[in-house]
Enzyme design. Structure first.
Site, mmCIF file in Angstrom:
data_model
loop_
_atom_site.group_PDB
_atom_site.id
_atom_site.type_symbol
_atom_site.label_atom_id
_atom_site.label_comp_id
_atom_site.label_asym_id
_atom_site.label_seq_id
_atom_site.Cartn_x
_atom_site.Cartn_y
_atom_site.Cartn_z
ATOM 1 N N LYS A 130 0.398 -1.673 0.383
ATOM 2 C CA LYS A 130 0.341 -0.319 -0.149
ATOM 3 C C LYS A 130 0.276 1.224 0.141
ATOM 4 O O LYS A 130 1.635 1.101 0.330
ATOM 5 C CB LYS A 130 -1.069 0.360 1.239
ATOM 6 C CG LYS A 130 -2.016 1.459 1.214
ATOM 7 C CD LYS A 130 -2.526 0.670 2.519
ATOM 8 C CE LYS A 130 -4.009 2.299 2.600
ATOM 9 N NZ LYS A 130 -4.834 2.160 3.965
ATOM 10 N N SER A 205 -8.817 2.326 2.768
ATOM 11 C CA SER A 205 -8.024 2.993 1.414
ATOM 12 C C SER A 205 -7.186 2.243 0.946
ATOM 13 O O SER A 205 -6.490 2.716 -0.067
ATOM 14 C CB SER A 205 -7.370 4.026 2.589
ATOM 15 O OG SER A 205 -6.402 3.533 3.897
ATOM 16 N N SER A 229 -9.585 -0.509 6.619
ATOM 17 C CA SER A 229 -8.792 0.053 5.199
ATOM 18 C C SER A 229 -8.600 -0.705 4.774
ATOM 19 O O SER A 229 -8.173 -1.762 3.724
ATOM 20 C CB SER A 229 -8.158 1.025 5.220
ATOM 21 O OG SER A 229 -9.157 2.209 5.770
#
Length: 529
Positions: A130, A205, A229
């Site tokens: 990420k 996210s 997330s």
């Protein structure tokens, strides 16, 4: 008890605002052209259909080279990324060089396979990361145009530990703007698509991670979770994800920064396509704290106590749970009782109706020194001055804002937030905490929906901004949770469920992930559907 008048006004304002903005979005859609009607190609290379654990074993035994595995994933990313836009920056050339060094190391190793497995359990296996995590030499922007020139100079601790275990990063993946929304969309890297339906969201996210894993462009990845997330993207993209007990895996070297108080609710954890990779990844990522989790303890599922909570009790802020998610959770209960001979008890926690109020209140509390958490309005403007929400809204309407509508909406909500924390909310949280911890103990497992419905279409999540609290409330409670895929629903989109256990009992939910994968089939190739 009914919402306070102030809170009702805030909810009404935000709901009305998002309704208007969603109408505008129909006129100013940012959906990628040429995506409608397209679908991902099916997986062709059998190397892409093996777990990281299996790949590492084959690489150690010289049944396949690391270069071959890395190249297979590079080829897949190049095939699917133009459609999903999940990987925002690659390091393919460096990864191939590192894979060649791995193959050379294995050729020269004289200690045997067991020595390599003990020292380098993920040797030669590709990894995605990420982009909100610091990965040396890679962009470290978290989707903020103001940070477009920021490049990481160090590795975040869990990334460093995975690299030290032999994993080879292939690139970094997209997030929502500053990780503050359920749709992975920003004006720096664009919008990421769901591999099962390119007109739908992959969540956020960690949406880029979820998308590239679901698309078979990665086998293991790293995500973070303060409101869902990790779990929401894993649910929307049909893969596994684990929100660890907080404080076990380091959350350092991430952006945006969080207050000391918010670190109590933030978890870094593994995301992967195959359940058997969860436990070895967590062992590695936890580093010196791994001993706290009893990860070497064998779990006999027949000896556990099982509970199911089918919904939040009907909060006025969340959408009613879809029938197919109610049905699939009921099927999990039926299979557990038939396969294991256990009794799954249906339970109800009235305080779950106040999940959003609890999450919002605790996320906004000051730290131990009395300092408030970072303001999103300030973060959005950094390294410059804070943004002006109404000015940004006007610029957005004219197509001139550097920020997404979701980010602007959050600044507007922050601007209207005038109420003070309620003692009643603190009491509700403490009651829920005690009841849930007493129920689960050290041998209890609870099933809870991952979301109110399957992956929605792009931008439609703006009309349901509070549905994330099915995951978010568990952050505030500090419990470990594994998101598990449960096949595909009527629209060909992934179904799933959250599996929850008591604090530091992560090994119980990981064992359940293995059972559910075997029972319901786990990840499905989106190109084969």
């Amino acid at each position: 008890m009914a919402l306070s008048l102030v809170h009702k006004a805030q909810v009404w304002l935000f709901t009305a605002l998002t309704a208007v903005l969603c109408a505008l979005l129909q006129l100013f859609s940012s959906r990628k052209p040429g995506v409608s009607g397209k679908k991902l190609p099916a997986v062709g290379d059998p190397l892409l259909l093996q777990s990281a654990t299996q790949l590492a074993r084959k690489i150690r035994r010289k049944e396949v080279s690391s270069v071959e595995v890395v190249q297979a994933y590079i080829d897949r990313i190049q095939e699917v990324n133009p459609l999903v836009n999940a990987v925002v920056k690659d390091r393919f050339a460096a990864a191939l060089q590192e894979a060649a060094q791995v193959d050379k190391l294995i050729e020269e190793e004289t200690g045997g396979e067991e020595v390599l497995e003990d020292r380098l359990p993920l040797l030669g296996v590709p990894l995605s990361v990420k982009e909100s995590f610091s990965l040396q030499g890679m962009p470290f922007t978290t989707g903020s145009i103001a940070r477009r020139h920021v490049v990481a100079t160090v590795d975040a601790p869990p990334v460093a530990l995975l690299k030290r275990a032999g994993a080879i990063p292939l690139g970094v993946t997209n997030t929502s703007e500053l990780c503050m929304w359920m749709e992975s969309h920003n004006h720096l890297h664009g919008i990421t698509n769901n591999p099962y339906d390119l007109e739908r969201i992959p969540g956020g996210s960690s949406g880029g991670e979820g998308s590239i894993l679901g698309a078979a462009g990665a086998v293991i990845g790293v995500g973070s979770d303060i409101g869902g997330s990790i779990r929401i993207p894993c649910f929307f993209n049909g893969v596994f994800g684990h929100k660890t007990t907080p404080g076990v895996v380091s959350c350092d070297n991430q952006y945006p920064p969080f207050s000391d108080r918010q670190h109590e609710y933030l978890s870094t954890g593994p995301m992967c396509r195959y359940a058997e990779d969860l436990l070895p990844m967590l062992k590695i990522m936890a580093g010196p704290n791994a001993h706290k989790l009893s990860l070497n303890t064998e779990v006999d599922l027949t000896k556990l106590r099982f509970f199911t909570v089918p919904h939040d009790g009907g909060s006025p802020l969340t959408s009613p749970l879809s029938k197919e998610l109610l049905d699939i959770q009921r099927k999990v209960v039926e299979r557990l009782e038939a396969d294991l001979g256990v009794k799954v008890q249906k339970v109800h926690f009235p305080e779950l109706r106040y999940s959003f109020q609890i999450w919002e209140t605790y996320m906004g509390l000051p730290d131990k020194e009395g300092n408030p958490p970072p303001s999103f309005t300030e973060l959005l403007g950094k390294p410059g001055p804070p943004v002006w929400p109404l000015w940004e809204l006007l610029k957005w309407m004219l197509g001139k804002s550097k920020h997404t509508m979701a980010a602007i909406g959050l600044t507007l909500l922050e601007m209207t937030h005038i109420s003070k924390p309620s003692n009643l909310i603190f009491q509700r949280k403490e009651k829920l905490q005690k009841e849930m911890e007493d129920l689960l103990g050290t041998d209890g497992v609870l099933l809870y929906p991952s979301h109110t419905r399957v992956a929605p279409k792009h931008h439609h999540i703006l009309l349901r901004p509070f549905d994330f609290v099915y995951t978010g409330i568990l952050n505030i409670l500090g419990l470990p949770v594994t998101q598990c895929p449960l096949g595909l629903g009527g629209e060909g989109l992934p179904l799933g469920v959250q599996v929850v256990a008591g604090k530091l009992q992560d090994h119980l939910t990981l064992a359940m992930a293995l059972y559910l994968e075997k029972t319901f089939g786990g990840w499905r190739d989106p190109g084969a559907n």
